[in-house]
Design an enzyme around this catalytic site. Structure first.
Site, PDB file in Angstrom:
ATOM      1  N   CYS A 145       6.232  -7.281 -75.764  1.00  0.00           N
ATOM      2  CA  CYS A 145       6.439  -7.043 -74.333  1.00  0.00           C
ATOM      3  C   CYS A 145       6.386  -5.545 -74.022  1.00  0.00           C
ATOM      4  CB  CYS A 145       7.734  -7.702 -73.880  1.00  0.00           C
ATOM      5  SG  CYS A 145       7.670  -8.191 -72.152  1.00  0.00           S
ATOM      6  N   HIS A 163       7.144 -13.078 -75.786  1.00  0.00           N
ATOM      7  CA  HIS A 163       8.271 -12.904 -76.723  1.00  0.00           C
ATOM      8  C   HIS A 163       8.224 -13.955 -77.834  1.00  0.00           C
ATOM      9  CE1 HIS A 163      10.647  -9.879 -74.530  1.00  0.00           C
ATOM     10  NE2 HIS A 163      10.051 -10.400 -73.469  1.00  0.00           N
ATOM     11  N   GLU A 223       9.700 -14.004 -80.541  1.00  0.00           N
ATOM     12  CA  GLU A 223      10.996 -14.176 -81.222  1.00  0.00           C
ATOM     13  C   GLU A 223      11.757 -15.407 -80.737  1.00  0.00           C
ATOM     14  OE1 GLU A 223      10.262 -11.819 -79.067  1.00  0.00           O
ATOM     15  OE2 GLU A 223      11.980 -11.132 -77.885  1.00  0.00           O
TER      16      GLU A 223
END
Ligand code: GLN
Length: 539
Positions: free
Chosen positions: A384, A510, A512
């Site tokens: 990001c 993202h 993650e």
């Protein structure tokens, strides 16, 4: 079909006892017994969601597929179970009051006085029932945020008390997670705070069925006995939660050894289905026996608070698991990084990650570190804001656009290589103008990112306002930056890569949030794998 069972977990004595992970680990255990679970968090704060809260206040904002900005505990729920999470799994006092007041303004209460009981408590209960109605899981496990005794939690406790009264003890179960502190001087573990905490619950009309006691060393039989007697909880239902040593992924195993799953099923009168837990045991074995230690620098301004990048740390550890390595994260504040010291600061590092973020502070340090990663060929993942900084770095140093920037940091830049699609700068709209949640992304065949995913179309979660500015695309591509992922209509740039580099990827989304220990995300697997190659002999 069997009726959904409701398990409520409250916390006592102190915050930060690991309620979220306990809920998640109980989910893991019940799934390992062949049951399905839905997990829900009730947050007592008045904010509608944590989207507008500072990471220092609240840790990271976790984003679900449907674009809800939620509490980071939902991240644990997703990493530990198959529970499908949407905005309905994250409830706050703010949302509850918002809904009730909106209804009141529309006249839905037909002139009646609107009160905490029953209107607020009914709204809380509806949120729980919605979950069981829509998911039809065997269990709905609900975490009541905060600590018993807090003013804010009272309506939530009242709502779950009513549910127990209505549905009975075979359908509604109360677990209380509490602290048994050890007084160092006396070397003794003390049960009194737990007794008081249970008393506090009893005053509200809640008798816990199971007590989970956070304690340094396991509870002795004598202590279990004492707690049982004072708290009206069967001795076998008093469970120790000792501190784990290596990783939070040991927690389901710790609770397994304490027979938490068996106790829960027994109290609710459910079948003790066969346990299938070998995947988690294998996982813990891998975590405990790493073959290598790899050092990855995380460059972000909230490094002082572990929870601010929680999902990133977790995803890195998953990347480690996939590579049988332990990932040691070196946290660096970008404000401390300059051209003069970057080499020294990054000298023992095998890989670099720049996570997401907001605001100008630390941007220049990140750009310096990314330049170092790119030119010194150190594996790099930009997420990001980290991707946006990689674009800014490339523009400044390869395209000769000296003042290239994001309009977030310099609205007057001659080269606004990152900018907003629409100019939405009204401060009142804060929290409402963000691109949030899962969107599809097309990956370029043969690109590095496509090889990592082994897919050409992926879905990833987003949380950002700014984008790569499309009119500069040709200029970047001419100098070799590869736009290797875009939205299906190609209007939004999702992934960038650079040539002549072993592994340099920037992603606007993202990754993650999609990583699990049992299913590590390909980009974290790739970053760790390539970083391992930089470990020098004898290290
Ligand atoms: N601040 C940037 C944006 O809004 C990046 C956001 C992020 O990293 N989550 O686009």
């Amino acid at each position: 079909m069997q009726k959904t069972k409701y398990i409520f977990i409250t916390g006592g004595v102190s915050s930060s006892l690991g309620k979220g992970v306990t809920v998640a680990a109980l989910g893991t255990l019940l799934e390992s017994r062949g049951y399905s679970v839905s997990l829900q968090k009730m947050d007592p704060y008045i904010n509608v969601d944590p989207g507008t809260m500072s990471p220092y206040q609240h840790g990271e904002v976790y984003v679900t597929d449907d674009g809800a900005e939620t509490d980071l505990d939902l991240g644990y729920y997703e990493r530990f179970t198959h529970s499908k999470l949407t905005r309905k799994n994250s409830v706050s006092t703010g949302q509850i009051y918002h809904a009730v007041i909106e209804r009141e303004r529309k006249g839905d209460y037909l002139g009646r006085t609107v009160q905490v009981v029953p209107h607020i408590t009914n709204e809380i209960r509806n949120r729980i029932y919605t979950l069981s109605r829509e998911n039809e899981t065997d269990f709905v496990i609900v975490e009541i945020g905060g600590t018993v005794g807090d003013i804010e939690s009272v309506p939530f406790l009242e709502a779950i008390r009513q549910m127990r009264y209505e549905h009975g003890a075979t359908q509604v179960l109360f677990i209380h997670l509490t602290l048994v502190p050890t007084i160092t001087a006396a070397g003794e573990a003390k049960t009194k705070p737990t007794q008081h905490s249970v008393k506090e619950l009893l005053a509200i009309g809640i008798q816990p069925d199971i007590l989970i006691c956070r304690i340094q060393k396991k509870l002795s039989q004598e202590m279990k006995n004492k707690i049982s007697l004072f708290c009206n909880v069967k001795e076998e239902n008093v469970i120790s939660a000792t501190d784990i040593t290596t990783s939070i992924y040991e927690i389901p195993q710790m609770y397994r050894e304490e027979k938490l799953d068996e106790v829960v099923l027994k109290v609710l009168g459910m079948d003790m289905k066969k346990l299938n837990f070998s995947k988690w045991e294998q996982l813990v074995h891998t975590i405990r026996n790493p073959k290598k230690v790899v050092r990855i620098a995380l460059i972000g301004k909230y490094i002082s608070l572990q929870d601010a990048y929680r999902s990133v740390y977790e995803a890195l550890s998953h990347g480690g698991i996939a590579n049988q390595a332990s990932v040691e994260v070196t946290k660096l504040n970008p404000e401390d990084i300059t051209k003069a010291n970057v080499k020294e600061l990054l000298k023992n590092i095998h890989g670099i990650l720049v996570p997401g973020g907001f605001g100008e502070r630390g941007i220049e340090g990140k750009v310096v570190a990314i330049h170092y990663a790119r030119t010194k060929k150190i594996p790099f993942l930009g997420i990001c804001l980290g991707m946006q900084c990689a674009v800014i770095e490339f523009a400044r140093n390869e395209l000769g656009m000296k003042d290239a920037n994001s309009t977030e940091f310099n609205p007057k830049s001659e080269y606004p290589v990152i900018s907003m699609i629409e100019e939405q700068t009204e401060i009142e709209q804060m929290g409402g103008t963000m691109r949030l949640g899962a969107y599809p992304c097309r990956l370029q065949k043969g690109s590095l990112v496509q090889q990592e995913y082994k897919l050409e179309k992926v879905s990833e979660r987003h949380r950002h306002r700014f984008e790569f500015t499309l009119r500069f695309k040709d200029a970047f591509e001419k100098k070799g930056m590869k736009i290797s992922g875009t939205s299906p209509d190609q209007d939004l740039v999702e992934v960038v890569e650079v040539p002549n580099h072993p592994w340099f990827i920037g992603v606007q989304f993202h990754p993650e949030f999609m990583s699990k220990p049992t299913k590590p995300h390909p980009l974290f697997v790739g970053l760790v794998r390539e970083s391992i190659k930089l470990i020098k002999k004898g290290e």
